[in-house]
Design an enzyme around this catalytic site. Sequence first.
Site, short mmCIF file in Angstrom:
data_model
loop_
_atom_site.label_atom_id
_atom_site.label_comp_id
_atom_site.label_asym_id
_atom_site.label_seq_id
_atom_site.Cartn_x
_atom_site.Cartn_y
_atom_site.Cartn_z
N ASN A 1 -10.32 -2.70 2.54
CA ASN A 1 -10.02 -2.70 1.10
C ASN A 1 -11.29 -2.45 0.32
OD1 ASN A 1 -7.24 -3.20 1.19
ND2 ASN A 1 -7.50 -5.42 1.08
N TYR B 1 1.03 -4.36 12.03
CA TYR B 1 0.97 -2.92 11.71
C TYR B 1 1.86 -2.06 12.62
CZ TYR B 1 -2.60 -3.92 8.27
OH TYR B 1 -3.25 -4.41 7.17
N HIS C 1 -3.82 0.86 12.01
CA HIS C 1 -3.62 -0.42 12.70
C HIS C 1 -4.99 -1.00 13.06
CE1 HIS C 1 -2.38 -3.53 15.25
NE2 HIS C 1 -2.10 -2.87 16.34
N HIS D 1 0.83 -1.22 0.00
CA HIS D 1 0.00 0.00 0.00
C HIS D 1 0.86 1.26 0.00
CE1 HIS D 1 -3.94 -2.00 0.91
NE2 HIS D 1 -3.14 -2.91 1.42
FE1 HDD Z 1 -2.59 -4.77 5.42
C1 HDD Z 1 -1.09 -1.75 5.11
C2 HDD Z 1 -5.52 -3.44 4.32
C3 HDD Z 1 -3.99 -7.91 5.39
C4 HDD Z 1 0.12 -6.00 6.87
N1 HDD Z 1 -3.19 -2.97 4.83
C5 HDD Z 1 -2.42 -1.83 4.76
C6 HDD Z 1 -3.20 -0.74 4.29
C7 HDD Z 1 -4.47 -1.21 4.07
C8 HDD Z 1 -4.45 -2.60 4.41
C9 HDD Z 1 -5.66 -0.43 3.60
C10 HDD Z 1 -2.71 0.67 4.05
C11 HDD Z 1 -2.89 1.52 5.23
C12 HDD Z 1 -2.43 2.91 4.92
O1 HDD Z 1 -3.06 3.55 4.07
O2 HDD Z 1 -1.45 3.34 5.53
N2 HDD Z 1 -4.35 -5.54 4.87
C13 HDD Z 1 -5.46 -4.81 4.55
C14 HDD Z 1 -6.60 -5.69 4.47
C15 HDD Z 1 -6.16 -6.94 4.76
C16 HDD Z 1 -4.76 -6.85 5.02
C17 HDD Z 1 -8.01 -5.25 4.16
C18 HDD Z 1 -6.90 -8.23 4.85
C19 HDD Z 1 -8.15 -8.33 5.04
N3 HDD Z 1 -2.04 -6.62 5.98
C20 HDD Z 1 -2.77 -7.78 5.93
C21 HDD Z 1 -2.05 -8.84 6.61
C22 HDD Z 1 -0.88 -8.31 7.04
C23 HDD Z 1 -0.89 -6.91 6.63
C24 HDD Z 1 -2.54 -10.25 6.77
C25 HDD Z 1 0.22 -8.96 7.80
C26 HDD Z 1 0.10 -9.95 8.61
N4 HDD Z 1 -0.80 -4.03 5.80
C27 HDD Z 1 0.16 -4.72 6.45
C28 HDD Z 1 1.40 -3.91 6.73
C29 HDD Z 1 0.97 -2.50 6.23
C30 HDD Z 1 -0.40 -2.76 5.64
C31 HDD Z 1 2.64 -4.49 6.19
C32 HDD Z 1 1.92 -1.75 5.33
C33 HDD Z 1 1.97 -0.33 5.87
C34 HDD Z 1 1.23 -0.37 7.10
O3 HDD Z 1 0.79 -1.63 7.33
O4 HDD Z 1 1.04 0.56 7.84
O5 HDD Z 1 1.69 -3.91 8.08
#
Ligand code: HDD
Length: 685
Positions: A151, A365, A342, A78
């Site tokens: 999402n 997160y 988060h 993202h």
């Molecule tokens: Fe995630 C970012 C949505 C599964 C780990 N995720 C991130 C963002 C969104 C989502 C909208 C961007 C937030 C922003 O604008 O800063 N992610 C989802 C959705 C998921 C999902 C709807 C499943 C239903 N994500 C998911 C899993 C993991 C992550 C299973 C890890 C175990 N997501 C992350 C992350 C991010 C992230 C790596 C990258 C930047 C952040 O968190 O802040 O931790």
Amino acid sequence: MDKHRNSNQEKTKKDEQLEQFKVYDDNQPMTTNQGLRVSEDEHSLKAGARGPTLMEDFHFREKMTHFDHERIPERVVHARGFGAHGYFQVYESLKEYTRAKFLQDPSVKTPVFVRFSTVAGSRGSADTVRDVRGFATKFYTEEGNYDLVGNNMPVFFVQDAMKFPDFIHAVKPQPHNEIPQAQSAHDTFWDFVANNTESVHMVMWAMSDRAIPRSFRMMEGFGVHTFRFVNERGEAHFVKFHWKPVLGIHSLVWDEAQKLGGKDPDYNRRDLWDAIEAGNYPEFELGIQMIKEEEEFNFDFDILDPTKIWPEELIPVRIVGKMTLNRNTDNFFAETEQIAFHPGHVVPGIDFTNDPLLQGRLFSYTDTQLSRLGGPNFHEIPINRPIAPVHNNQRDGMHRMTINPGPVSYHKNAMANNSPFPVPAEQGGYEHYTEKVEGRKIRQRSDSFKDHYSQASMFWNSMSDVEKQHLVSAFQFELSKVKSKEIRQNIVDTFANVDGELARRISEGIGTIPPQKSGSASTKTSPALSMMNTKKSPMTRKVAVLAGNGYRDEELSAVLQQLKEAGVIAEVVSPKLGAITSDAVSRLEVQHSTLGADSVLFDAVLVAGGRQSVDELKMDPKVMDFVKEAYQHFKPIGALGEGVELLPTATAPGIVVLQPDETMQQFGQRLVDSIAAHRHWSRTF
Ligand code: HDD
């Protein structure tokens, strides 16, 4: 004075908090970061005009050091996103289901910040790539921040967070050469899908038109996971969250999306920015689906499985409130880049379930922010600060801004009257839902998560013929980029488990053997899944008005007025920038020349009448391409008088030509209706 804010808008508590951190540089002497006024800012300090730069030049060193460290790590997923401020209001109290205060009082406006994003691409990638869109909302409630990190698709690629790094490695550019950027059309992604069939349902969504939204303002949002509402009596309901765009759900066509990647890589962010600047505030209604605790096992899918939807026909979506985005950021980095979401940021009354994807996210997160935002104090960055007061014994760390006076930084204590102190639920203390859990420690997936195909099949069954064709074409496009024939064949065979016809159609043209299997994994349908059943509105649609000198003023002015009244945005496109004069005395300012504008930047086209105008337009080869391309992208096209000569045909769906026996009012209305329909799919070429 806040320059970017419409002075009629009332300020939220969050706005007031942010205001304290803003620095306005208007009419101010320049200083170093130490507040020292500088006398010169263009030349480094040298030993003689042609001599070497001196170490002593603290001003140069400070300026350069700061510049050298301007970038922070982009989000691991993202990375490309765009955000805006706004507020949320509940329509009626949900007190019966949740103790969350911001969901109880319809008079309360809760400030929000929303960040929309793509998933796979880097920060500088194009907006219109085929991808899932992130839809993350931070509610600054009186009880603390609540983040709904969702999402624009209601399911996910994997069922257990343990598999998230693998999935992301597969979809991101391949590690040996970092190709391709922001695209799932490559071998590793499809190899992952063929070998991890839990992805199949989500891949159906990702290959559908949902993955190329026309606008962030025209896409749904989903919390994806099953959460819990808990009320004051401690009673719980399972709940899923939805955002429903007031303008309906609309998408681009694939050819258009690809061209926009080059013509305007900022297409979606520009659209959001412009809409807010123009006062066309994007609105999303909050919907909830609820299931009683005792009904947990009443369904033919596991309600904790994040690769499953709760069909809306089975569990209706109740609309409970509305979010309005009404203010653009003052500074992209300070707000959109530094915001930290988060799923574990919750308020009393909102709780978790054992969904293994959600459970893993609850770790990931905060962990990722530590490296991205450089330490444990990212909650102190202005955009992340809650409006609720913060008191605890956490101290120090990189970039700490709070000054905590006094010697006490532990609980329990007597020296500070045991303050800060925990409080019970009645005083707002967060108490976790006392769900009963028991079981053996085991690395296993529940058997109830094993059906990977039925809902993917239901998705396919629910699509209109046009949507089905788009899905098949998307599969074919992506797979045509997959070098390994074996992977392509594996995909055809895998998707034959969803639907035989789907797999057979995908197979055509990608050099694979058609599947042996026929039939469908399910005969069910869910009409709510089809975008064809969405709301239709002309509001905020952009129309290119093709006109040259000598355009017929009387007709055009009447139509432009009618478009304006319907909320349509009309912009004049002509071979040259400047102004054009009509057959009467009036003039029109040209907003775009054909050198810089293309039909993909507009939702519809209107060709003005007038002999001279049409002849002038005909001299410009780009004009003919403009109209032809709009036609091929199924867009509404209107023509006045001689303007019809520029159209590929005068009689096709969505083509509105002024008839001799109709009034301008009637013509205008037909054009507005055609624009509201968004695209005219029954057009043939
Ligand atoms: Fe995630 C970012 C949505 C599964 C780990 N995720 C991130 C963002 C969104 C989502 C909208 C961007 C937030 C922003 O604008 O800063 N992610 C989802 C959705 C998921 C999902 C709807 C499943 C239903 N994500 C998911 C899993 C993991 C992550 C299973 C890890 C175990 N997501 C992350 C992350 C991010 C992230 C790596 C990258 C930047 C952040 O968190 O802040 O931790």
